[in-house]
Motif scaffolding. Structure first.
Motif, short mmCIF file in Angstrom:
data_model
loop_
_atom_site.label_atom_id
_atom_site.label_comp_id
_atom_site.label_asym_id
_atom_site.label_seq_id
_atom_site.Cartn_x
_atom_site.Cartn_y
_atom_site.Cartn_z
N PHE A 176 0.83 -1.20 0.00
CA PHE A 176 0.00 0.00 0.00
C PHE A 176 0.88 1.26 0.00
O PHE A 176 0.69 2.17 -0.81
CB PHE A 176 -0.90 -0.03 1.24
CG PHE A 176 -1.80 1.15 1.36
CD1 PHE A 176 -2.87 1.32 0.48
CD2 PHE A 176 -1.57 2.11 2.33
CE1 PHE A 176 -3.70 2.41 0.59
CE2 PHE A 176 -2.40 3.20 2.44
CZ PHE A 176 -3.47 3.37 1.56
N MET A 177 1.87 1.27 0.92
CA MET A 177 2.74 2.44 1.00
C MET A 177 3.48 2.65 -0.31
O MET A 177 3.59 3.78 -0.81
CB MET A 177 3.74 2.26 2.14
CG MET A 177 3.11 2.38 3.52
SD MET A 177 4.19 1.76 4.82
CE MET A 177 5.57 2.87 4.71
N CYS A 237 2.66 1.66 -3.30
CA CYS A 237 1.77 2.08 -4.40
C CYS A 237 1.63 3.59 -4.39
O CYS A 237 1.70 4.25 -5.44
CB CYS A 237 0.39 1.44 -4.26
SG CYS A 237 0.34 -0.27 -4.78
N ILE A 238 1.42 4.16 -3.20
CA ILE A 238 1.20 5.60 -3.12
C ILE A 238 2.46 6.36 -3.55
O ILE A 238 2.43 7.22 -4.42
CB ILE A 238 0.80 5.99 -1.69
CG1 ILE A 238 -0.59 5.42 -1.40
CG2 ILE A 238 0.80 7.50 -1.51
CD1 ILE A 238 -1.02 5.60 0.02
N THR A 239 3.61 5.99 -2.94
CA THR A 239 4.81 6.76 -3.26
C THR A 239 5.25 6.52 -4.70
O THR A 239 5.73 7.45 -5.35
CB THR A 239 5.96 6.40 -2.32
OG1 THR A 239 5.96 5.00 -2.14
CG2 THR A 239 5.80 7.08 -0.99
N THR A 242 3.36 6.03 -7.20
CA THR A 242 2.52 6.86 -8.07
C THR A 242 3.01 8.31 -8.05
O THR A 242 3.12 8.94 -9.11
CB THR A 242 1.06 6.82 -7.58
OG1 THR A 242 0.72 5.47 -7.34
CG2 THR A 242 0.14 7.40 -8.61
N ILE A 243 3.30 8.81 -6.85
CA ILE A 243 3.76 10.20 -6.76
C ILE A 243 5.07 10.37 -7.53
O ILE A 243 5.20 11.26 -8.39
CB ILE A 243 3.95 10.59 -5.28
CG1 ILE A 243 2.58 10.56 -4.58
CG2 ILE A 243 4.58 11.97 -5.16
CD1 ILE A 243 2.65 10.72 -3.09
N TRP A 285 10.25 -0.50 1.01
CA TRP A 285 9.32 0.52 0.56
C TRP A 285 10.00 1.43 -0.47
O TRP A 285 9.49 1.67 -1.57
CB TRP A 285 8.86 1.32 1.79
CG TRP A 285 7.99 2.48 1.53
CD1 TRP A 285 7.08 2.62 0.54
CD2 TRP A 285 7.94 3.69 2.29
NE1 TRP A 285 6.45 3.82 0.63
CE2 TRP A 285 6.97 4.50 1.70
CE3 TRP A 285 8.62 4.15 3.41
CZ2 TRP A 285 6.66 5.77 2.20
CZ3 TRP A 285 8.31 5.39 3.91
CH2 TRP A 285 7.34 6.19 3.30
N SER A 306 9.25 1.57 -4.40
CA SER A 306 8.71 2.84 -4.89
C SER A 306 9.53 3.37 -6.06
O SER A 306 8.97 3.71 -7.10
CB SER A 306 8.71 3.89 -3.78
OG SER A 306 8.00 3.43 -2.68
N TYR A 329 0.54 -1.67 -9.88
CA TYR A 329 0.20 -1.93 -8.48
C TYR A 329 0.27 -3.43 -8.19
O TYR A 329 0.75 -3.85 -7.13
CB TYR A 329 -1.21 -1.40 -8.17
CG TYR A 329 -1.30 0.09 -8.11
CD1 TYR A 329 -0.16 0.87 -8.09
CD2 TYR A 329 -2.52 0.74 -8.09
CE1 TYR A 329 -0.22 2.24 -8.05
CE2 TYR A 329 -2.61 2.13 -8.04
CZ TYR A 329 -1.45 2.87 -8.03
OH TYR A 329 -1.51 4.22 -7.98
N THR A 357 2.78 -5.45 -5.48
CA THR A 357 2.36 -6.48 -4.51
C THR A 357 3.17 -7.75 -4.71
O THR A 357 3.63 -8.37 -3.75
CB THR A 357 0.87 -6.77 -4.71
OG1 THR A 357 0.19 -5.54 -4.84
CG2 THR A 357 0.33 -7.54 -3.54
#
Lengths: 431, 342, 404
Positions: C100-101, C103-105, C107-108, C276, C280, C337, C341
């Motif tokens: 989850f973490m 995926c967010i970073t 994307t950014i 992470w 990322s 994504y 995973t």
């Protein structure tokens, strides 16, 4: 009149002025800088920031690279030579390059076999990759699998020859029968091939040393050569399976469609590493008692499964992208399913899918490093296993990982550049 | 390339035909090589050297068994296994013998269906910490971060030890000894725990071994030994061969037989009946386990007796620098005590 | 006439199963089904035979037994006496957390890098190309190992543990060590539930106010001020917090607890940070390419049309380009994504206890239940993958081009 005219009308210039250079700030490097780096304050900040980043990276990296030690017998000697200065201990590469490239148990006097196989591969791949290459080279492509097997695994040349004869026999049987129907041709080809193999299998057993290279058990393969081999073998094997799966998934027959869907979604839904665990730990339980494939073969089976599911999805995309009219045209010509697919649909669909397939191939090649986790000594496995565990080189990380990254980068970058070039070649759409 | 694999499959299938799940003597003999499972790299016990030859204490045992069974100490195919894969490789018959410093435990011996055929190294789990931390006992490690190799019994012993003493810790799992060493030296963990032999070997490779201290507590018993699959009578005979090859190496040290004098002593029957029985100049012990009578001679000449193997691979004059300690003969105050050859 | 329109009634003939296209499909399917069943049965029989030979069985009882090992990061209470099942769940949550973490970073990072690759600034453009190519063309395992080594290079906690510990903490609150990042943690005392409820009320109130503002704007053209929104948002929780006697406290990092580690506070551990970060930046490079392709796929005419309508550049990006580009970006984003995973299964390389490390690693090792463990492991990833694709497909269809 004309003479006087010039004098009478004072503001009409009668001679050309020297061409003035454009203003200073609109030419040369200054203009380039202004347009490309400092067009407004935001970009100026970005530029300065980037320069700072580049400077920091290079100020660490360059001394490390150029001040490196290439000649030492272990890491302690490296440290002594450097005396605390920044510098890489590249001596590990100088000493262990052969292990990194070929694995530690491949006999060093046989390295030429892998090199030759690799060069042959380049020649064999050329006609597939570049349309401009003479078609004659397809002969090399066709023969390559047999030659490569002979070169890499060794043993008598009769084994690959026997298989080659079987394949040729099968091909001719197919050609004779394909006019009746595709299924007949395929069946005939397979049967003929199997018969010849069965007959020919006795010859190598009788003459195990005829033109034999030293046999090399597949367990002894390793290093970057293992990554390359796994990549090449699995991608080539997964292409036909991928095509079949894609066709199956597009099929109107519900059972076949669902078998393919379940297989593809299952394989795409799990990480490769779990499939490798299966190959390493579980697969043996599913084989008949008394049979025992070696690990590399089990790994090839699993990676091929993995790759074919991904390639199937790429090809499915290609099939879906074809205009409906192509299917209808094939039907209206009275072609049956196999003919329509072979002659009309697949050639076009595959052409569209090539960049996607290349992407899958690059991804798969990178993923071959995962075999290091299941105790195979590929490039990463060599680094994490024998080399870092040895007392001489324990503690050398950047040099080894950097070398591994560099090798992969060269190969993958080359392939992805090729893919982009190909995309431009295939792009028949005019913008 | 696709046909290549087919051939590979055919040849592999052909080579492997007749290999039963549980290893047996006839399998090994008909194959002509011994498939021996070793670790992917633990210096002193099993690791390939710069030339790619496997070296180490466990490796030497494999060679001795190969010499006893096949008469050739080099007729060994070393199969590197990880902590995860070692038992499956053995269970599936991919390897005939697992010599990968594996701890003899109840469940492995019974539930997993393996047979431990003796102990070639008595070990125990210890801790190593930097000297400047001022820790003198493992009980001082309350709240420390500890690096531990995952998938081994050390992980379980660690949890048990801290729980029993009601102190806390934070584990950092690492996959290999090399990675554990990397993390420990980087200060990512305060202490590194593994078998005491491994700690000694690791510390010996440090730049400044004196900056690190091995704590006195040994928190577990780690009898390391070779194992084979349990199964029918063929498999049990195979287990006997491995067991008695190891015993022969130990007995050889006890009886003063070593690699230099073994040929001499085996040439004719001497005064000591047990030496004669062991070396096959008297009786037929070899035949009882399905081998020739000079099997022990072969095994001993492969690399020497237990003491020689120890000194050469992990002894005090090697970088590993282990003292015999518990692994001395019982006559020298150690635990090595072989049943009589009779 | 009727004889022509009606097809000739032929009797069924076995050869039609192959030659007649009406029946051929059935034949094929039947054959395929039989082959699959035979193949499965073959595998199943082998399994049964092999297990019998090795004296093993298939049983999931081990899940109920004590795991006997510790895990360094557990989101739910866990000790070495907990069961293997609980260890697996701990690993599962850890996998989900890092995925989850990341995926967010990712994307950014990806959006930034993708947009910057199209920037007019030459240096930035080149720098981003180098980033994208370097990460796309090197295996993720090598990146994870390298970034794991980088993260290790920080100062060890001992730097912070000393005579004058306050000096060491960043802003007196944070500690950055090679074991992780320590920060103050909130402590929820009794009554803190009411504070949370008050916060929720505040948020709901704020949303209602915004709605009210818009309504009046559309209805009367009067623009109400925006600042009351902060009052509505913050006042209720602050008042409740003070009224109840500050039920929520702060647990500061304690550098004096012992000589090894900083205790207290909340710690983001090094393995998590390493994995992470690695996932990322690795996936960010792929997303950057997707974003770039997405933006390029919007034809220039759209930009020009928007400009000629008088939109400002950032409005053009937000209202015209991005909504169209998103349609192209999202499908590959979903598969990225999924890749995150799946790639998180390499966690053990940096010592992160994800489900592959617990269930597929230690549990498998300690119990020897290879088949069961790997089956459960694959099942978990399969379910997660299918869930992510399902959720994302729903979103995807909501932004898809609505065609008539």
């Amino acid at each position: 009149m004309s003479d006087t005219h010039a004098q009478t009308v004072a503001y009409v210039r009668e001679s050309f002025l020297e061409q003035a250079p454009p203003p200073e700030r609109e030419t040369g490097p200054i203009r380039w800088l202004r347009v490309n780096l400092f067009s407004n304050w935001f970009y100026a900040i970005l530029t300065l920031l980037s320069i700072y980043v580049v400077y920091t990276l290079l100020s660490d990296f360059l001394p490390w690279l150029f001040n490196g030690v290439w000649n030492a017998s272990d890491i302690r000697e490296c440290r002594e030579i450097l005396q605390g200065a920044t510098g890489g201990c590249f001596a590990v590469l100088a000493e262990r390059w052969n292990q990194l490239l070929f694995g530690f148990s491949f006999p060093s006097d046989q390295y030429w076999r892998i090199v030759v196989a690799f060069l042959l591969f380049c020649i064999a791949a050329a006609p597939v990759l570049f349309a401009a290459v003479p078609r004659v080279l397809f002969v090399v492509t066709g023969l390559f699998p047999f030659v490569a097997y002979y070169l890499i695994w060794g043993g008598t040349i009769l084994t690959p020859l026997a298989v080659l004869v079987g394949v040729v026999a099968g091909y001719f049987a197919y050609r004779r029968l394909v006019d009746q129907s595709f299924a007949m041709g395929l069946l005939g080809g397979v049967v003929a091939g199997l018969i010849v193999w069965w007959l020919a299998a006795f010859v190598p057993q009788d003459q195990p040393s005829f033109l034999a290279l030293r046999p090399i058990p597949s367990r002894d393969l390793g290093g970057f050569a293992l990554n390359l081999m796994l990549g090449v073998i699995c991608v080539s094997l997964s292409l036909p399976f991928g095509i079949l799966l894609a066709l199956g998934r597009q099929s109107r027959l519900p059972i076949i469609k669902w078998i393919c869907v379940v297989f593809i979604e299952f394989v795409r839904g799990v990480p490769l590493i779990t499939l490798l665990f299966v190959a390493n730990v579980v697969l043996a339980y599913f084989l008949p008692p008394g049979s025992n494939f070696d690990l590399i073969l089990r790994v090839i089976i699993m990676i091929t499964m993995f790759a074919s599911a991904y390639i199937a999805e790429v090809i499915r995309g290609g099939l879906a992208a074809l205009p409906r009219g192509q299917y209808e045209a094939a039907d209206s010509l009275g072609l049956d399913y196999t003919q329509a697919m072979r002659l009309i649909i697949l050639p076009q669909a595959l052409k569209i899918s090539i960049p996607g397939i290349v992407n899958v191939a690059v991804g798969l090649f990178k993923d071959t490093t995962l075999v290091s986790i299941i105790s195979m000594f590929d490039l990463v496995g060599m680094i994490r296993g024998p080399i870092l565990a040895s007392t001489e080189w324990n503690g050398v990380y950047w040099e080894l990982y950097g070398f591994a990254a560099l090798l992969f980068f060269i190969v993958c970058y080359a392939i992805s550049q090729y893919s982009q070039w190909l995309e431009r070649q295939l792009n028949t759409e005019h913008r | 390339m696709k046909k290549t694999v087919l051939i590979g499959a055919l040849t592999a299938g052909g080579l492997a035909a007749g290999m039963a799940s549980a290893a047996s003597l006839s399998d090994v003999q008909s194959r002509g090589t011994l498939n021996c499972g070793v670790s992917t790299g633990l210096v002193g016990f099993s690791a390939p050297d710069a030339n790619g030859n496997w070296q180490g204490f466990d490796v030497a045992l494999c060679r001795a068994v190969a010499a006893a069974v096949l008469g050739d100490p080099n007729a060994v195919e070393f199969v590197p296994t990880t902590g995860k894969t070692r038992f499956t490789s053995l269970a599936s018959g991919e390897i005939d013998l697992l010599a990968r410093n594996t701890t003899w435990t109840f469940s492995r011996d019974t539930d997993l269906g393996f047979e431990f055929t003796g102990i070639n190294y008595y070990d125990g789990q210890g801790f190593m910490v930097p000297t400047n931390l001022g820790v003198t006992s493992a009980l001082d490690l309350d709240g420390a971060t500890v690096c531990v190799q995952t998938g081994t019994t050390t992980e379980l012993n660690l949890a048990d030890f801290f729980r029993a003493n009601n102190i806390s810790y934070e584990p950092v799992p690492v996959e290999t000894n090399a990675e554990g060493q990397q993390q420990y030296l980087a200060g990512a963990c305060d202490a590194y725990t593994t078998d005491a032999s491994g700690l000694a070997a690791t510390r010996a490779a440090f730049e400044n071994p004196g900056d690190h201290v091995i704590l006195p507590e040994i928190i577990s018993k780690e009898p390391l030994g070779p194992l084979v699959t349990e199964g029918d009578s063929d498999a049990s005979q195979w287990g006997d061969i491995v067991r008695w090859t190891l015993n022969a190496l130990i007995a050889a040290e006890e009886l003063g037989i070593n690699s230099t004098n073994v040929a001499d002593m085996a040439s004719s029957a001497g005064d000591n009946p047990e030496v004669n029985r062991l070396l096959g100049t008297e009786g037929n012990l070899g035949e009882m386990i399905g081998l020739s009578n000079d099997w022990a001679v072969q095994a001993i000449s492969a690399g020497g007796n237990y003491g020689e193997l120890f000194e050469r691979n992990i002894g005090e004059n090697t970088p590993i620098g282990l003292a015999r300690g518990l692994n001395a003969l019982w006559t020298d105050g150690g635990l090595l005590y072989t049943p009589p050859f009779r | 006439m009727s004889t022509i329109s009606e097809p000739p009634r032929t009797t069924f003939h076995p050869a039609m199963l192959i030659n007649d296209t009406r029946y051929r499909g059935l034949t094929f399917q039947f054959v395929a089904l039989v082959l699959i069943i035979v193949f499965m049965a073959f595998l199943g029989m082998n399994l049964v035979n092999n297990l019998a030979l090795a004296g093993l069985n298939i049983s999931f009882d081990f899940l109920g037994e004590p795991a006997n090992y510790d895990i360094n990061q557990a989101l739910i209470p866990y000790s070495s006496r907990s069961t293997h099942l609980r260890a697996a769940i701990v690993g599962l949550l850890n996998t989900l957390l890092v995925a989850f973490m990341a995926c967010i970073t990712a994307t950014i990072i990806g959006v930034f890098a993708g947009v910057l690759r199209l920037s007019k600034n030459w240096l930035v453009r080149k720098l981003m190309s180098v980033y994208v190519e370097a990460f796309r063309n090197v295996p993720v395992l090598i990146w994870i190992l390298m970034i794991g080594t980088i993260v290790q290079q920080g100062p060890s906690p001992r730097v912070y543990l000393g005579e004058d510990p306050e000096r060491g903490l960043f802003l007196g609150l944070f500690a950055f060590t090679n074991r992780g990042i320590t920060a103050p943690a909130p402590v929820f005392g009794p009554g803190s539930l009411w504070v949370v409820l008050a916060l929720v009320t505040g948020i709901v109130g704020a949303i209602l106010w915004r709605r009210h503002v818009r309504k009046t704007l559309y209805a009367s053209g009067r623009l109400l001020p925006n600042w009351p929104i902060f009052l509505i948002l913050l006042l209720p929780p602050v008042i409740v917090f003070l009224l109840l006697g500050r039920p929520i406290g702060v647990d500061m990092p304690d550098v004096l607890a012992n000589r090894f580690n900083i205790q207290g506070g909340i710690e983001l551990q090094r393995p998590l940070i390493a994995l992470w970060l690695a996932l990322s930046v690795y996936t960010g490079a792929f997303i950057a390419e997707n974003v770039r392709a997405g933006i390029l796929s919007v034809s220039r005419g759209q930009t020009e049309a928007a400009a000629s309508l008088g939109f400002r550049p950032n409005r053009i990006m937000n209202l015209v380009i991005l909504p169209q580009a998103l349609r192209v970006i999202i499908p590959p984003l979903i598969s990225q994504y999924l890749n995150i995973t799946k790639n998180s299964s390499l966690a053990i390389a940096v010592g992160y206890a994800d489900i592959t490390a617990t269930l597929g690693g230690i549990t498998l090792n300690q119990t020897g239940r290879a088949i069961e463990s790997i089956l459960l492991l694959m099942l978990f990833y399969l379910v997660v993958s299918l869930l992510i694709s399902a959720v994302m497909n729903i979103y995807n269809s909501s932004v898809a081009l609505k065609e008539r």
